[in-house]
Design an enzyme around this catalytic site. Structure first.
Site, short mmCIF file in Angstrom:
data_model
loop_
_atom_site.label_atom_id
_atom_site.label_comp_id
_atom_site.label_asym_id
_atom_site.label_seq_id
_atom_site.Cartn_x
_atom_site.Cartn_y
_atom_site.Cartn_z
N LYS A 199 9.72 -2.02 -3.58
CA LYS A 199 9.25 -3.12 -2.74
C LYS A 199 8.23 -4.00 -3.44
O LYS A 199 7.22 -3.52 -3.93
CB LYS A 199 8.63 -2.56 -1.45
CG LYS A 199 9.67 -2.10 -0.45
CD LYS A 199 9.02 -1.83 0.88
CE LYS A 199 10.08 -1.66 1.95
NZ LYS A 199 9.49 -1.42 3.26
N GLY A 354 3.72 8.92 -8.37
CA GLY A 354 4.56 10.11 -8.18
C GLY A 354 5.96 9.97 -8.76
O GLY A 354 6.45 10.87 -9.45
#
Length: 397
Positions: A199, A354
């Site tokens: 995004k 992550g």
């Protein structure tokens, strides 16, 4: 940084109860830990506290139980892991925060460890409840925040607890803050930031902020599709964020104003679906059913050249759909190049997030970077120049 209270060896801790807030929010499937990176990183520090004969109380969360006790989100697998890897005897406390909890912490002998069950099983944690935080502080004599990745949240075991107990930042938290300074304050120019993810709307602030500090911003991953589309290129059936045109336009304007180059892919590897095999394509040959799932060889060459001309590189977000090995090539080659230059040319390399860590897992490259950050959101918010609530409360009065 100098105004932060950081835990050091000069602090006498023998026989003292030390509460350590960690972020051991690791992926667990069928009660098995799938990626232990976050736990591995903190083991040496906990072992050091054990060796110094302190009594260690560990607090962490797992997932989002929203104040309910959910068996799948119990820390049991983490307890088993710690039992095998820590030098002291480890106990697991699974009851309420009441007299039993204080008794369990008081009964610890020097060099023993008490792991407290998932702190988010208590709704007061996420509400940053003051009474709860005060009770929590009663479990120890000293509090150490070693969960930089959670420090952008106002939660009881990170934020309010510091009102009631002598509190410090831990060595990993300190390293995270120092690595942010390497990108912003004490930077070695030229600086290149490689930003991926899906995004663009969630990264607008970070991209605007980085364009003021970086010479180059390389856009990869699904985010790049929005930039390609903005340029009038056909991205076929690739993942694109609705209504991203104005955001991309704004980022380009800000970057131009700050004399920062925006670099986007020039070729790609595609498939008709995410489980497919890679088909190499130049951007002008994309069909309506093609999905762009990784960067192509020309883009990799361009990124490598940019890394060669940089003294600092920050990378956050994989270059492709790494969950399918066929499309993890771009990410692995970027990691390899950054690692090579860190070794041979003393490039300052900060790699974080992550997904990025997951994309390069088990390559052995993780050990080579200047800093490997497991803190996603908190790291990015810091780079935006935001003061994190969990860090603010550790400042010297």
């Amino acid at each position: 940084m100098s105004d932060l209270k950081i835990f050091s060896d000069s602090i006498s801790i023998e026989g003292k109860r030390i509460i350590v807030r960690l972020d051991l929010n690791v992926p667990i499937k069928n009660f098995n830990i799938e990626d232990d990176t976050r736990i591995k990183v903190v083991i040496p520090f906990i072992n050091k506290l054990i060796e110094k004969k302190s009594k260690v109380i560990l607090i962490t969360h797992l997932g989002r139980p929203k104040g309910k006790k959910i068996q799948e989100l119990s820390l049991n697998p983490i307890f088993n892991y710690l039992k095998k890897n820590l030098k002291g005897k480890v106990y697991f406390y699974q009851n309420d925060l009441d007299d039993r909890a204080f008794k369990a912490s008081s009964n610890l002998t020097k060099g023993e460890v008490l792991l407290f069950e998932n702190i988010r099983f208590f709704k007061e944690e996420e509400n940053n409840d003051e009474t709860f935080a005060k009770k929590l502080s009663g479990l120890g004599d000293i509090f150490i925040n070693e969960a930089f990745s959670c420090s952008h949240r106002k939660q009881a075991s990170i934020h309010k607890i510091t009102k009631f107990i002598d509190s410090y930042g831990g060595p990993i938290l300190e390293k995270e803050i120092q690595s942010i300074d390497l990108i912003i304050k004490n930077k070695k120019e030229p600086v290149t930031c490689i930003i991926g993810g899906s995004k663009v709307s969630t990264k607008i602030n970070i991209l605007s902020s980085l364009s003021k500090n970086a010479d180059n911003i390389v856009i990869v991953g699904a985010m790049a599709n929005n930039f390609l589309k903005y340029k009038g290129l056909n991205v076929g059936a690739s993942l694109v964020e609705k209504g991203s045109e104005n955001i991309v336009k704004e980022i380009n304007i800000i970057a131009e104003k700050n004399k920062c180059n925006i670099i986007i892919p020039t070729d790609c590897n595609t498939a008709l679906n995410i489980d497919g095999n890679p088909i190499y394509k130049s951007l002008k040959n994309i069909n309506s059913e093609d999905m762009i799932l990784d960067i192509g060889k020309k883009t990799i060459d361009l990124i490598n050249k940019t890394i060669d001309n940089s003294n600092t590189v920050f990378w956050n977000g994989p270059a492709g759909y790494y969950e399918n090995k066929n499309f993890s090539v771009g990410s692995l080659l970027i990691a390899k190049k950054i690692a090579e230059n860190t070794k041979s040319r003393s490039l300052i390399s900060i790699v974080g997030g992550g997904d990025t860590v997951a994309a390069i897992k088990n390559t052995g490259l993780e050990k080579v970077f200047t800093h490997l950050s497991t803190a996603g959101g908190a790291f990015l918010e810091s780079l935006e120049g935001k003061e994190l609530p969990g860090i603010q409360v550790l400042k010297k009065n």
